[in-house]
Design a protein around this motif. Structure first.
Motif, mmCIF file in Angstrom:
data_model
loop_
_atom_site.group_PDB
_atom_site.id
_atom_site.type_symbol
_atom_site.label_atom_id
_atom_site.label_comp_id
_atom_site.label_asym_id
_atom_site.label_seq_id
_atom_site.Cartn_x
_atom_site.Cartn_y
_atom_site.Cartn_z
ATOM 1 N N SER A 197 65.391 5.492 -21.945
ATOM 2 C CA SER A 197 66.087 6.520 -20.933
ATOM 3 C C SER A 197 64.803 7.231 -20.185
ATOM 4 O O SER A 197 65.195 7.854 -19.372
ATOM 5 N N ASN A 198 63.749 7.936 -21.045
ATOM 6 C CA ASN A 198 62.745 8.451 -19.907
ATOM 7 C C ASN A 198 62.485 8.346 -18.793
ATOM 8 O O ASN A 198 61.555 8.286 -18.770
ATOM 9 N N SER A 199 62.360 7.029 -18.542
ATOM 10 C CA SER A 199 62.323 6.217 -17.837
ATOM 11 C C SER A 199 62.552 6.854 -16.104
ATOM 12 O O SER A 199 62.099 7.124 -15.387
ATOM 13 N N LEU A 200 63.919 7.764 -16.661
ATOM 14 C CA LEU A 200 64.717 8.274 -15.262
ATOM 15 C C LEU A 200 64.088 9.585 -14.749
ATOM 16 O O LEU A 200 63.925 10.393 -14.239
ATOM 17 N N LEU A 228 70.230 13.230 -31.228
ATOM 18 C CA LEU A 228 70.887 13.699 -30.743
ATOM 19 C C LEU A 228 70.866 14.669 -30.149
ATOM 20 O O LEU A 228 70.751 14.624 -28.529
ATOM 21 N N VAL A 229 69.892 15.560 -30.152
ATOM 22 C CA VAL A 229 68.693 16.455 -29.908
ATOM 23 C C VAL A 229 68.467 15.829 -28.091
ATOM 24 O O VAL A 229 68.325 16.206 -26.778
ATOM 25 N N SER A 230 67.046 14.312 -28.390
ATOM 26 C CA SER A 230 66.527 14.583 -27.688
ATOM 27 C C SER A 230 66.899 13.058 -26.904
ATOM 28 O O SER A 230 67.223 13.237 -25.467
ATOM 29 N N ARG A 231 68.380 12.976 -27.145
ATOM 30 C CA ARG A 231 68.650 11.513 -25.828
ATOM 31 C C ARG A 231 70.146 12.972 -24.830
ATOM 32 O O ARG A 231 69.521 12.460 -23.702
ATOM 33 N N ASN A 232 70.464 13.631 -25.380
ATOM 34 C CA ASN A 232 71.027 15.016 -25.046
ATOM 35 C C ASN A 232 69.956 15.400 -24.065
ATOM 36 O O ASN A 232 70.293 16.241 -22.810
ATOM 37 N N TYR A 233 68.440 15.957 -24.085
ATOM 38 C CA TYR A 233 67.366 16.550 -23.817
ATOM 39 C C TYR A 233 67.099 15.477 -22.146
ATOM 40 O O TYR A 233 67.340 15.739 -21.009
ATOM 41 N N VAL A 281 69.479 13.462 -21.175
ATOM 42 C CA VAL A 281 70.593 13.555 -19.894
ATOM 43 C C VAL A 281 69.921 14.783 -19.743
ATOM 44 O O VAL A 281 70.347 14.427 -17.613
ATOM 45 N N CYS A 282 70.167 16.160 -19.851
ATOM 46 C CA CYS A 282 69.986 17.139 -18.481
ATOM 47 C C CYS A 282 68.693 17.173 -18.260
ATOM 48 O O CYS A 282 68.615 17.287 -17.023
ATOM 49 N N PHE A 283 67.834 16.485 -18.639
ATOM 50 C CA PHE A 283 66.383 16.766 -17.577
ATOM 51 C C PHE A 283 66.591 15.796 -16.654
ATOM 52 O O PHE A 283 65.716 15.665 -15.650
ATOM 53 N N ALA A 284 66.451 14.827 -16.692
ATOM 54 C CA ALA A 284 67.490 13.877 -16.284
ATOM 55 C C ALA A 284 68.304 14.321 -14.989
ATOM 56 O O ALA A 284 67.992 13.860 -13.850
ATOM 57 N N PHE A 285 69.126 15.139 -15.148
ATOM 58 C CA PHE A 285 70.009 15.067 -14.142
ATOM 59 C C PHE A 285 69.422 16.797 -13.164
ATOM 60 O O PHE A 285 69.317 16.875 -11.946
ATOM 61 N N ILE A 286 68.666 17.821 -14.096
ATOM 62 C CA ILE A 286 67.590 18.616 -12.912
ATOM 63 C C ILE A 286 66.781 18.150 -12.481
ATOM 64 O O ILE A 286 66.185 18.163 -11.531
ATOM 65 N N CYS A 287 65.967 16.664 -13.122
ATOM 66 C CA CYS A 287 64.837 15.745 -11.572
ATOM 67 C C CYS A 287 65.359 15.836 -10.445
ATOM 68 O O CYS A 287 64.724 15.504 -9.713
ATOM 69 N N VAL A 288 67.223 14.881 -10.724
ATOM 70 C CA VAL A 288 67.604 14.488 -9.361
ATOM 71 C C VAL A 288 67.828 14.926 -8.727
ATOM 72 O O VAL A 288 67.873 16.173 -7.574
ATOM 73 N N ASN A 289 68.487 16.830 -9.181
ATOM 74 C CA ASN A 289 68.668 17.782 -8.093
ATOM 75 C C ASN A 289 67.371 18.596 -7.692
ATOM 76 O O ASN A 289 67.205 19.096 -6.706
ATOM 77 N N GLY A 290 66.045 18.748 -8.146
ATOM 78 C CA GLY A 290 64.958 19.242 -8.458
ATOM 79 C C GLY A 290 64.192 18.362 -6.911
ATOM 80 O O GLY A 290 63.715 18.790 -6.487
ATOM 81 N N TRP A 291 65.205 16.697 -6.711
ATOM 82 C CA TRP A 291 64.578 15.923 -5.126
ATOM 83 C C TRP A 291 65.160 16.695 -4.642
ATOM 84 O O TRP A 291 65.401 16.094 -3.050
ATOM 85 N N ARG A 292 66.857 16.008 -4.859
ATOM 86 C CA ARG A 292 68.180 16.370 -4.013
ATOM 87 C C ARG A 292 67.374 18.285 -3.213
ATOM 88 O O ARG A 292 67.623 17.887 -1.680
ATOM 89 N N GLY A 293 67.304 18.695 -3.594
ATOM 90 C CA GLY A 293 67.161 20.407 -3.436
ATOM 91 C C GLY A 293 66.374 20.315 -1.635
ATOM 92 O O GLY A 293 66.594 20.671 -1.100
ATOM 93 N N PRO A 294 64.789 19.904 -2.339
ATOM 94 C CA PRO A 294 63.740 20.341 -0.628
ATOM 95 C C PRO A 294 64.542 18.887 -0.204
ATOM 96 O O PRO A 294 63.708 18.953 0.645
ATOM 97 N N TRP A 295 64.797 17.709 -0.457
ATOM 98 C CA TRP A 295 65.107 17.041 0.295
ATOM 99 C C TRP A 295 66.146 17.592 1.233
ATOM 100 O O TRP A 295 66.049 17.016 2.436
ATOM 101 N N GLU A 296 67.380 17.421 0.384
ATOM 102 C CA GLU A 296 68.080 18.362 1.824
ATOM 103 C C GLU A 296 67.770 19.544 2.986
ATOM 104 O O GLU A 296 68.387 19.413 4.123
#
Length: 397
Positions: free
Chosen positions: A315-318, A99-104, A106-121
């Motif tokens: 899922s870690n490919s995300l 449970l912890v690893s999969r939620n980890y 999911v949260c990290f993937a959301f963070i990664c996308v924002n980490g790219w979207r921010g500098p891009w924007e």
């Protein structure tokens, strides 16, 4: 979304070369036709949802919000990786770990996308999108990454599969490899450099090539441009995979600067194919999948892609995490893409059979070389000894 091939198998003990070749081809097809589209679909979904929900803040504030989410979250997961590793392990409680690893993830993937979207924007807001400006920012990113031997960090699916393996699940490699137990201030600085500098340079390169394709490839017809990217991308992917044995043979006979140059050139070629595949899938989803209801389209794509990757244990490919050094693997492995899936599964099954056979004879099989494991690809290849001992522990439970 990047990985290492260190410790990954070159063959399957007990299986023929033809059988191993077949598994290799299936792994490459799985990476290209399953993992890659799901990863792109997830990233497009989260990116699109952030565009919708942060739109009221206007430019450049919505980009700055994404930067805050991405950079802060990435630093937290990097700095506290050992805390996760110590406290969550299947040996303590398998259900809690899952449970912890999969939620980890999911949260990290959301963070990664924002980490790219921010500098891009923010780059879109601060700089022009004409060809000269795009070439300049892209060259800055490429030259800087080559200078610090970090060009391989632009790699993404279909040229890697990051499986959800227990060992190293929470590991985030930093640029200077400073350990958590070392001086805390140096470790934090290492994390900051890895996230802020290396991560931003990678975004520079991706954004530059992506937007140049918008200008060059059928700019007057968005649909044809998207199909063109998809076709061109997969053609490059096929050629990159076909060239891999020759490139490995070449790199095995080179060293120093010449080996690094060949490896980086090959990475750039593969990267060109990667960007085209991503751009094609991303744009075609926008065009054909519920274009009149983008919010619903993104939510469906988000959950479908995420669930498929979790069920496939990929899922870690995300995640875009960790910093890797160009040509750090031995010999020609520096140009081998870490697309190991079925080969790892069959290797584990083979080791389990050896474990059962050795247990029936009350013996332990040993190999005279060190245990090896991947760095960040989350596919760990143990020696027979290690696997037997681990399986014995599991059986006793």
């Amino acid at each position: 979304m990047r990985g290492s091939t260190a410790g990954l198998p070159d063959n399957l003990q007990g299986y023929s070369t033809k059988y191993y070749t077949l598994l290799t081809i299936l792994d490459l097809l799985f990476a290209s036709l399953v993992v890659c589209p799901c990863v792109v679909g997830y990233w497009r979904a989260v990116w699109g949802l952030m565009d919708i929900y942060l739109a009221p803040f206007g430019d450049p504030y919505n980009g700055l919000i994404s930067i805050s989410i991405g950079m802060t979250g990435h630093l937290i997961f990097s700095i506290f990786q050992k805390v996760f590793e110590r406290n969550f392990h299947p040996e303590r409680n398998r259900i809690i770990f899952y449970l912890v690893s999969r939620n980890y993830t999911v949260c990290f993937a959301f963070i990664c996308v924002n980490g790219w979207r921010g500098p891009w924007e923010c780059l879109d807001f601060l700089s022009k999108t004409d060809m000269f400006s795009l070439i300049a920012t892209t060259l800055v990113g490429v030259v800087a990454l080559v200078s610090i031997r970090g060009l391989r960090n632009i790699t993404a699916p279909p040229f890697l599969i990051a499986t959800d393996d227990v060992k190293g699940y929470f590991e985030v490699m930093t640029m200077f490899r400073i350990q958590v137990g070392d001086k805390t201030s140096l470790y934090v600085l290492d994390c900051l450099f890895s996230v802020l500098i290396v991560g931003s340079l990678v975004v520079f390169v991706w954004r530059g090539v992506w937007l140049m394709l918008d200008i060059i490839l059928f700019p007057d017809n968005f649909t044809i441009s998207s199909w063109g990217s998809l076709i061109l991308g997969y053609i490059c992917v096929v050629f990159a995979f076909l060239l891999q044995p020759a490139m490995r043979y070449t790199c095995e006979r080179l060293n120093g600067f010449s080996r690094l140059l060949v490896a980086d050139t090959f990475i750039l070629f593969a990267f060109f194919g990667t960007v085209n595949v991503w751009r094609g899938i991303w744009n075609l989803l926008n065009i054909f999948f519920l274009p009149d209801n983008m919010e619903l389209s993104c939510w469906i794509t988000h959950w479908v892609c995420l669930i498929i990757l979790i069920l496939c244990r990929c899922s870690n490919s995300l995640l875009v995490r960790g910093v890797y050094i160009d040509a750090e693997e031995p010999a020609g492995k520096c140009v081998v893409f870490p697309c190991y899936y079925l080969r790892v599964i069959f290797r584990k099954k083979k080791l389990k059979k050896l474990n059962v056979a050795s247990a029936s004879h009350n013996t332990i099989v040993r190999i005279n070389h060190k245990d090896e494991k991947t760095v960040e690809n989350h596919v760990h290849i143990s020696t027979i000894t290690t696997t037997i001992e681990e399986n014995n522990i599991e059986e006793r439970k």
